[in-house]
Motif scaffolding. Structure first.
Motif, PDB file in Angstrom:
ATOM      1  N   GLY A  90       0.815  -1.216   0.000  1.00 40.82           N
ATOM      2  CA  GLY A  90       0.000   0.000   0.000  1.00 40.82           C
ATOM      3  C   GLY A  90       0.844   1.259   0.000  1.00 40.82           C
ATOM      4  N   VAL A  91       1.882   1.274   0.818  1.00 44.33           N
ATOM      5  CA  VAL A  91       2.766   2.444   0.878  1.00 44.33           C
ATOM      6  C   VAL A  91       3.528   2.596  -0.440  1.00 44.33           C
ATOM      7  CG1 VAL A  91       4.809   3.419   2.005  1.00 44.33           C
ATOM      8  CG2 VAL A  91       2.960   2.452   3.390  1.00 44.33           C
ATOM      9  N   ALA A  92       3.985   1.485  -1.016  1.00 43.59           N
ATOM     10  CA  ALA A  92       4.716   1.545  -2.290  1.00 43.59           C
ATOM     11  C   ALA A  92       3.857   2.145  -3.398  1.00 43.59           C
ATOM     12  CB  ALA A  92       5.194   0.149  -2.681  1.00 43.59           C
ATOM     13  N   ALA A  93       2.548   2.036  -3.271  1.00 37.96           N
ATOM     14  CA  ALA A  93       1.638   2.572  -4.296  1.00 37.96           C
ATOM     15  C   ALA A  93       1.370   4.071  -4.134  1.00 37.96           C
ATOM     16  CB  ALA A  93       0.321   1.799  -4.262  1.00 37.96           C
ATOM     17  N   ILE A  94       1.895   4.678  -3.092  1.00 38.12           N
ATOM     18  CA  ILE A  94       1.713   6.120  -2.867  1.00 38.12           C
ATOM     19  C   ILE A  94       2.971   6.818  -3.382  1.00 38.12           C
ATOM     20  CG2 ILE A  94       1.334   7.942  -1.154  1.00 38.12           C
ATOM     21  CD1 ILE A  94       0.036   5.771   0.652  1.00 38.12           C
ATOM     22  N   PRO A  95       2.904   7.470  -4.548  1.00 35.49           N
ATOM     23  CA  PRO A  95       4.122   8.033  -5.150  1.00 35.49           C
ATOM     24  C   PRO A  95       4.789   9.125  -4.323  1.00 35.49           C
ATOM     25  CG  PRO A  95       2.171   8.663  -6.405  1.00 35.49           C
ATOM     26  CD  PRO A  95       1.716   7.693  -5.355  1.00 35.49           C
ATOM     27  N   GLU A  96       4.043   9.793  -3.481  1.00 35.76           N
ATOM     28  CA  GLU A  96       4.620  10.873  -2.673  1.00 35.76           C
ATOM     29  C   GLU A  96       5.514  10.342  -1.552  1.00 35.76           C
ATOM     30  OE1 GLU A  96       0.696  12.209  -4.420  1.00 35.76           O
ATOM     31  OE2 GLU A  96       1.356  10.459  -3.294  1.00 35.76           O
ATOM     32  N   VAL A  97       5.412   9.058  -1.241  1.00 34.70           N
ATOM     33  CA  VAL A  97       6.328   8.445  -0.265  1.00 34.70           C
ATOM     34  C   VAL A  97       7.603   8.108  -1.032  1.00 34.70           C
ATOM     35  CG1 VAL A  97       6.741   6.539   1.325  1.00 34.70           C
ATOM     36  CG2 VAL A  97       4.435   7.510   1.118  1.00 34.70           C
ATOM     37  N   VAL A  98       8.659   8.853  -0.768  1.00 38.34           N
ATOM     38  CA  VAL A  98       9.902   8.690  -1.529  1.00 38.34           C
ATOM     39  C   VAL A  98      10.937   7.832  -0.809  1.00 38.34           C
ATOM     40  CG1 VAL A  98       9.580  10.788  -2.901  1.00 38.34           C
ATOM     41  CG2 VAL A  98      10.805  10.925  -0.721  1.00 38.34           C
ATOM     42  N   GLU A  99      10.756   7.613   0.490  1.00 38.92           N
ATOM     43  CA  GLU A  99      11.613   6.707   1.250  1.00 38.92           C
ATOM     44  C   GLU A  99      10.746   6.016   2.287  1.00 38.92           C
ATOM     45  OE1 GLU A  99      15.376   8.285   2.709  1.00 38.92           O
ATOM     46  OE2 GLU A  99      15.374   9.776   1.101  1.00 38.92           O
ATOM     47  N   PHE A 100      11.086   4.753   2.583  1.00 34.36           N
ATOM     48  CA  PHE A 100      10.256   3.935   3.475  1.00 34.36           C
ATOM     49  C   PHE A 100      11.164   2.929   4.167  1.00 34.36           C
ATOM     50  CE2 PHE A 100       6.777   0.397   3.191  1.00 34.36           C
ATOM     51  CZ  PHE A 100       6.463   0.535   4.523  1.00 34.36           C
ATOM     52  N   TYR A 101      11.215   2.966   5.506  1.00 30.22           N
ATOM     53  CA  TYR A 101      12.120   2.119   6.277  1.00 30.22           C
ATOM     54  C   TYR A 101      11.375   1.388   7.391  1.00 30.22           C
ATOM     55  CZ  TYR A 101      15.569   5.243   4.193  1.00 30.22           C
ATOM     56  OH  TYR A 101      16.324   5.976   3.314  1.00 30.22           O
ATOM     57  N   ARG A 102      11.764   0.146   7.665  1.00 24.08           N
ATOM     58  CA  ARG A 102      11.349  -0.567   8.867  1.00 24.08           C
ATOM     59  C   ARG A 102      12.424  -0.266   9.902  1.00 24.08           C
ATOM     60  NH1 ARG A 102      11.922  -5.791  11.035  1.00 24.08           N
ATOM     61  NH2 ARG A 102      13.162  -6.436   9.243  1.00 24.08           N
ATOM     62  N   MET A 103      12.024   0.145  11.081  1.00 22.14           N
ATOM     63  CA  MET A 103      12.954   0.668  12.077  1.00 22.14           C
ATOM     64  C   MET A 103      13.064  -0.237  13.298  1.00 22.14           C
ATOM     65  SD  MET A 103      13.713   3.525  10.555  1.00 22.14           S
ATOM     66  CE  MET A 103      14.547   4.470  11.814  1.00 22.14           C
ATOM     67  N   SER A 104      14.097   0.006  14.088  1.00 22.54           N
ATOM     68  CA  SER A 104      14.191  -0.567  15.425  1.00 22.54           C
ATOM     69  C   SER A 104      13.813   0.547  16.397  1.00 22.54           C
ATOM     70  CB  SER A 104      15.616  -1.067  15.696  1.00 22.54           C
ATOM     71  OG  SER A 104      16.503   0.026  15.734  1.00 22.54           O
ATOM     72  N   GLY A 105      13.537   0.199  17.627  1.00 20.44           N
ATOM     73  CA  GLY A 105      13.231   1.216  18.630  1.00 20.44           C
ATOM     74  C   GLY A 105      11.747   1.491  18.754  1.00 20.44           C
ATOM     75  N   GLU A 106      11.409   2.696  19.173  1.00 23.38           N
ATOM     76  CA  GLU A 106      10.025   3.084  19.459  1.00 23.38           C
ATOM     77  C   GLU A 106       9.135   3.140  18.217  1.00 23.38           C
ATOM     78  OE1 GLU A 106       8.596   3.862  22.534  1.00 23.38           O
ATOM     79  OE2 GLU A 106      10.439   2.970  23.309  1.00 23.38           O
ATOM     80  N   VAL A 107       9.705   3.496  17.088  1.00 22.36           N
ATOM     81  CA  VAL A 107       8.950   3.648  15.845  1.00 22.36           C
ATOM     82  C   VAL A 107       9.129   2.379  15.017  1.00 22.36           C
ATOM     83  CG1 VAL A 107       8.858   4.953  13.681  1.00 22.36           C
ATOM     84  CG2 VAL A 107       9.169   6.157  15.849  1.00 22.36           C
ATOM     85  N   ASP A 108       8.048   1.884  14.448  1.00 20.87           N
ATOM     86  CA  ASP A 108       8.126   0.670  13.627  1.00 20.87           C
ATOM     87  C   ASP A 108       8.536   0.973  12.187  1.00 20.87           C
ATOM     88  OD1 ASP A 108       7.289  -1.239  15.643  1.00 20.87           O
ATOM     89  OD2 ASP A 108       5.294  -0.322  15.479  1.00 20.87           O
ATOM     90  N   TYR A 109       7.999   2.055  11.629  1.00 15.31           N
ATOM     91  CA  TYR A 109       8.277   2.421  10.232  1.00 15.31           C
ATOM     92  C   TYR A 109       8.473   3.922  10.140  1.00 15.31           C
ATOM     93  CZ  TYR A 109       6.583  -2.250   9.560  1.00 15.31           C
ATOM     94  OH  TYR A 109       6.441  -3.597   9.656  1.00 15.31           O
TER      95      TYR A 109
END
Length: 155
Positions: A90-109
């Protein structure tokens, strides 16, 4: 993919390509002290090895009316493969999202989003919240871009 050993000439060549991937082979060769054919062969070897993934044009966000940069921190209560697949697609289909990361710590993405203005970001945010169930979404708007580069350190 072949395993590649990089020498100083490869590094100089890649540094020049990071500055201007459209530079003619003859100019690249002259700047690194090679003739055009060996220079071209080095580029092809680096491409085959996956060191050079692709050559692209970098566009000016401001001139395209995309002057707002938003960093979106997403937390979820779901940590299964099915949810991640749905969310990632779903996120990959949103062109305005130019970077997308799975994170460690308090934030998941963590997402980097470009938008025209705040109402445009709200439109993007509404799309994002329809992709999958999210526990928490926090948006931070960049006030000033101090450094932004696509060039990787080659030392």
């Amino acid at each position: 993919m072949e395993n590649v050993v990089l020498d100083a000439t490869d590094r100089r060549l890649m540094a020049l390509l990071q500055e201007d991937a459209d530079m003619p082979i003859a100019a690249l060769a002259e700047r690194i002290g090679l003739s055009p054919t060996p220079c071209w062969k080095r580029i092809k070897r680096l491409e085959r090895a996956g060191v050079i993934e692709r050559r692209v044009a970098l566009l000016n966000r401001e001139r395209l009316g995309l002057g707002v940069t938003v960093f979106v921190a997403v937390r979820t209560a779901h940590h299964n493969e099915e949810w991640l697949t749905r969310f990632a697609e779903g996120v990959a289909a949103i062109p305005e999202v130019v970077e997308f990361y799975r994170m460690s710590g308090e934030v998941d993405y963590l997402l980097k989003v470009v938008a025209r203005d705040i109402p445009d970001y709200d439109r993007i945010y509404r799309k994002l919240t329809k992709v999958a169930e999210l526990h928490d979404v926090s948006s931070s708007f960049a006030m000033q871009e101090i450094k932004s580069t696509t060039a990787l350190p080659l030392d």
